[in-house]
Write a protein that holds these residues in place. Structure first.
Motif, PDB file in Angstrom:
ATOM      1  N   ARG A  36      13.796 -19.099 -39.542  1.00 37.34           N
ATOM      2  CA  ARG A  36      12.148 -19.359 -40.228  1.00 37.34           C
ATOM      3  C   ARG A  36      11.609 -20.636 -41.356  1.00 37.34           C
ATOM      4  NH1 ARG A  36       9.320 -15.038 -39.749  1.00 37.34           N
ATOM      5  NH2 ARG A  36       9.582 -15.580 -37.592  1.00 37.34           N
ATOM      6  N   TYR A  77      14.427 -11.908 -28.323  1.00 42.55           N
ATOM      7  CA  TYR A  77      12.823 -12.885 -28.039  1.00 42.55           C
ATOM      8  C   TYR A  77      12.494 -12.612 -26.672  1.00 42.55           C
ATOM      9  CZ  TYR A  77      10.733 -17.516 -26.350  1.00 42.55           C
ATOM     10  OH  TYR A  77      10.165 -17.773 -25.137  1.00 42.55           O
ATOM     11  N   ARG A  80      10.649  -9.311 -25.846  1.00 43.50           N
ATOM     12  CA  ARG A  80       9.651  -9.117 -26.848  1.00 43.50           C
ATOM     13  C   ARG A  80       8.466 -10.020 -25.573  1.00 43.50           C
ATOM     14  NH1 ARG A  80       8.971 -12.213 -31.281  1.00 43.50           N
ATOM     15  NH2 ARG A  80      11.016 -12.442 -31.312  1.00 43.50           N
ATOM     16  N   GLN A  81       9.078 -10.995 -24.835  1.00 42.38           N
ATOM     17  CA  GLN A  81       8.405 -12.161 -23.891  1.00 42.38           C
ATOM     18  C   GLN A  81       8.281 -11.275 -23.045  1.00 42.38           C
ATOM     19  OE1 GLN A  81      11.072 -15.143 -21.681  1.00 42.38           O
ATOM     20  NE2 GLN A  81       8.803 -16.304 -22.374  1.00 42.38           N
ATOM     21  N   VAL A  84       5.053  -8.467 -23.048  1.00 46.07           N
ATOM     22  CA  VAL A  84       3.622  -9.541 -23.668  1.00 46.07           C
ATOM     23  C   VAL A  84       3.318  -9.545 -22.148  1.00 46.07           C
ATOM     24  CG1 VAL A  84       2.707 -11.374 -24.156  1.00 46.07           C
ATOM     25  CG2 VAL A  84       4.289 -10.113 -25.736  1.00 46.07           C
ATOM     26  N   SER A 106       1.250 -16.541 -21.168  1.00 43.80           N
ATOM     27  CA  SER A 106       2.494 -15.218 -21.985  1.00 43.80           C
ATOM     28  C   SER A 106       3.393 -16.048 -22.271  1.00 43.80           C
ATOM     29  CB  SER A 106       2.200 -14.182 -21.074  1.00 43.80           C
ATOM     30  OG  SER A 106       1.624 -13.320 -20.585  1.00 43.80           O
ATOM     31  N   ASP A 109       2.503 -18.484 -25.331  1.00 46.71           N
ATOM     32  CA  ASP A 109       2.340 -18.318 -26.146  1.00 46.71           C
ATOM     33  C   ASP A 109       3.640 -17.569 -27.226  1.00 46.71           C
ATOM     34  OD1 ASP A 109      -0.513 -18.717 -26.379  1.00 46.71           O
ATOM     35  OD2 ASP A 109      -1.285 -16.820 -25.408  1.00 46.71           O
ATOM     36  N   CYS A 110       4.617 -17.378 -26.470  1.00 43.05           N
ATOM     37  CA  CYS A 110       5.941 -15.939 -26.509  1.00 43.05           C
ATOM     38  C   CYS A 110       6.779 -17.638 -27.278  1.00 43.05           C
ATOM     39  CB  CYS A 110       6.096 -15.516 -25.909  1.00 43.05           C
ATOM     40  SG  CYS A 110       5.562 -13.811 -25.157  1.00 43.05           S
ATOM     41  N   LEU A 113       4.867 -18.524 -30.577  1.00 40.97           N
ATOM     42  CA  LEU A 113       4.960 -17.556 -31.249  1.00 40.97           C
ATOM     43  C   LEU A 113       6.221 -17.726 -31.937  1.00 40.97           C
ATOM     44  CD1 LEU A 113       3.742 -14.469 -32.460  1.00 40.97           C
ATOM     45  CD2 LEU A 113       5.047 -13.478 -30.825  1.00 40.97           C
ATOM     46  N   GLN A 114       7.118 -17.702 -31.858  1.00 41.64           N
ATOM     47  CA  GLN A 114       8.584 -18.418 -32.663  1.00 41.64           C
ATOM     48  C   GLN A 114       8.536 -19.396 -32.946  1.00 41.64           C
ATOM     49  OE1 GLN A 114       9.742 -15.048 -31.302  1.00 41.64           O
ATOM     50  NE2 GLN A 114      10.772 -15.415 -33.720  1.00 41.64           N
TER      51      GLN A 114
END
Length: 211
Positions: A36, A77, A80-81, A84, A106, A109-110, A113-114
């Motif tokens: 990031r 990733y 987590r996806q 959610v 979903s 958004d996932c 989010l990344q």
């Protein structure tokens, strides 16, 4: 008169030992932060060890190679996806529009989010046989999940696999377009929602052969 007390500096804090799973999670979090802030090219096993405050052998023990680390990030990733989406689906109403809205929101958004990190990971792993196999397995799992979720709203023959693969392609393209700010998140979700609903509705219509 008593002599003044000599002030001693506190000894350095010992390195905190973590359970293997906790350490693995910490290393992944530090990796995401590195990508990031500095980009995917800056992510090496040595740099990760330095930022996480651990030895290089420990990082190598967890991931083996840089590609192994990148694959682990993709897996993290995806887990987590899935979590959610499963949580949102469990809380949603049993209508086509509600289920389609959850799938669309979903997924987008996932990816958001990344942010820009996930495309960088995928680009760094382009052509990796390990990643290609994992991506295919996860794509198939996602498609089968959507097939099951949407089955109550589909026709007697269910939703065709080609339609589900097309939906996945739309989900990926719209999500990354939103991440790159080519479209807004709302536009991406609305378009994917409309695609999913239309796909389910189309499966109810009798198929006619072309002349």
């Amino acid at each position: 008169m008593s002599s003044p007390t000599t002030k001693r500096s506190a000894p350095p804090s010992p390195r905190r030992r973590l359970a293997r799973d906790d350490r693995h999670h910490q290393l992944l979090e530090v990796s995401w932060r590195l990508i990031r802030t500095e980009g995917t090219d800056a992510l090496t096993l040595g740099r990760l060890a330095e930022q996480a405050g651990v030895t290089k052998p420990l990082v190598y023990d967890h991931f083996g190679t840089r590609d192994g680390l990148l694959v682990a990030l993709y897996q993290d990733y995806d887990v987590r996806q899935t979590a959610v989406m499963d949580s949102a689906l469990a809380a949603s109403k049993s209508t086509l529009k509600d289920k389609a809205r959850v799938i669309a929101s979903s997924y987008v958004d996932c990816v958001l989010l990344q942010g820009r990190e996930m495309p960088g990971v995928l680009a760094a792993l382009a052509g990796s046989p390990d990643l290609e196999k994992i991506k295919r397995d996860y794509h198939i799992a996602f498609i089968e999940k959507c097939r099951t979720i949407l089955a109550p709203f589909a026709g007697a023959n269910g939703i065709a696999s080609a339609a589900l693969w097309a939906m996945l392609g739309a989900a990926e393209a719209l999500s990354y377009a939103a991440a790159l700010k080519e479209v807004t998140p709302t536009q991406a979700k609305d378009e994917l929602f409309a695609t999913i609903v239309a796909m389910a509705m189309r499966s109810r219509s009798p198929r006619t052969s072309e002349c």
